[in-house]
Design an enzyme around this catalytic site. Sequence first.
Site, PDB file in Angstrom:
ATOM      1  N   SER B  11     -83.419  18.330  59.972  1.00  0.00           N
ATOM      2  CA  SER B  11     -84.310  19.617  59.538  1.00  0.00           C
ATOM      3  C   SER B  11     -85.601  19.160  59.447  1.00  0.00           C
ATOM      4  CB  SER B  11     -83.405  19.921  58.668  1.00  0.00           C
ATOM      5  OG  SER B  11     -83.618  20.071  57.142  1.00  0.00           O
ATOM      6  N   HIS B  38     -82.565  21.571  62.985  1.00  0.00           N
ATOM      7  CA  HIS B  38     -82.604  23.555  62.508  1.00  0.00           C
ATOM      8  C   HIS B  38     -83.982  23.730  62.875  1.00  0.00           C
ATOM      9  CE1 HIS B  38     -79.640  22.374  58.278  1.00  0.00           C
ATOM     10  NE2 HIS B  38     -79.252  22.319  60.322  1.00  0.00           N
ATOM     11  N   ASP B 130     -77.085  19.834  54.377  1.00  0.00           N
ATOM     12  CA  ASP B 130     -75.995  20.380  56.648  1.00  0.00           C
ATOM     13  C   ASP B 130     -76.319  19.581  56.998  1.00  0.00           C
ATOM     14  OD1 ASP B 130     -74.257  21.699  58.182  1.00  0.00           O
ATOM     15  OD2 ASP B 130     -76.661  22.160  59.409  1.00  0.00           O
TER      16      ASP B 130
END
Lengths: 280, 198
Positions: B11, B38, B130
């Site tokens: 991300s 992301h 995540d």
Amino acid sequence: MDCIDPMKELQLEDVEVQLLIEGLYRRYGYDFRNYAQASLKRRIHSFLKVEGLPSISVLQAQVLRDRAYADRLLMGLTVNTTAMFRDPSFYMAFRQQVVPILRTYPFIRIWHAGCSTGQEVYSMAILLQEEELYHRCRIYATDANEQVLRTARNGIYPAKQMQEYTQLYLKAGGQRTFSEYYTASYESVILRPTLRERIVFGEHNLVTDGSFNEFNVIICRNVLIYFNQILQNHVHELFYNSLCKFGILGLGRQETLRFTKYETLYEDLVKAEKLYRRRS
Amino acid sequence: MAYELIAIGTSLGGLSALKTLLGYLPKEFPAALAVVQHRHRESDEVLSSFLQQFTLLPVHEVEDKEQIQPGNVYFAPADYHLLVESGYFSLSIDEPVSYARPSIDVLFESTADAYAERAIGVLLTGANQDGVQGLSILKARGGMTIVQDPDTAESPTLPNAAIANVAVDLILPLSQIAPQLIQLCTSAGGYSCKPSLQ
């Protein structure tokens, strides 16, 4: 050996998934047999988690004996992510490239397949109203799920979503003030009833039901991603046979005809927005 | 058994990390790469066309049911989950996982299901968690797991979380990840003995 080999467990789980799907089909006629495996499995797992069940086999036993429970699972297995003017650039392209074509028709039949809770159907109705074409249109909005259709018919949505929808409406080329299209009432908004005038909502299952009319436009966005290629080809056959000559097909932004048998039967109308036109 | 698919998740800071990693891979790289970075849901294909400048491998934004071909880099499109099936990709617009769509967990878990010990999972710089659960599942299914050394990460939160929660196979500085992938994917017969940290 007592410990379960992770590979064996994976294979075992695949068997469980297959049995559950087969059971749903044979007991209730719900056909998930040609759904894309990975997302279906994820949804089964999240259903297990929510329900606190230890395994797919336990779920299967319960589902086969209890219709209400099977319906609950059905809701869990179907996807209902939607928004008004979702992917605003699609609506902008529709306005600019499709509307001029539609103007040449005396009467326009549109099929919105897999309409879920209806937001995208009403978005189309708004667009057509602003283009002063709506009175010449009939939109057939279908979904396999009766429960979401009820929401769609009512046209009542949470008020808290209106801010987001307004932004998307403007990006989609909306020409008025979005709040003209609804009446707020406490936590909800009710869409203006005139938007519903030319929409027919009805149950239709893309997996099992056939063609029911001939259309100038078919919109089916982010529905086929949940199907495998066999089922996608089946649905594309249905769409092809339901479109009139030079009819228009609109898919989701990352969906494509490229990997289907129907690629050569259409030409790109707006490539980036997955708007296709039947060749003949 | 040879590694066929490398799943990469990142991300915050991912763009420059991916630039480094992808830029190092040779044209005839024999495995496919699937990447979740992301991103904002309204971002367009700028990400993949930007990264295309830095790598010899063809970069794609995945379209539904696209085949997984060796030597190609596949990006999860904005606002869709990227799922791996056997030989091809599927997309979904299911609800976000850990507030993310695309979600790294979704990519890694489906990779674990479909490719298991033929897959490598790589977690790079990132500001949330995540991907940690997905990496742990991939590890349990026999896949190789690699995490960027937090000291070399623009945002060490994700690598740290992965190291704390998963017995990862390798922790490598960013500059070492691509060379390691090349070695893992091209050295003949060397796949059965995994390198380990011990």
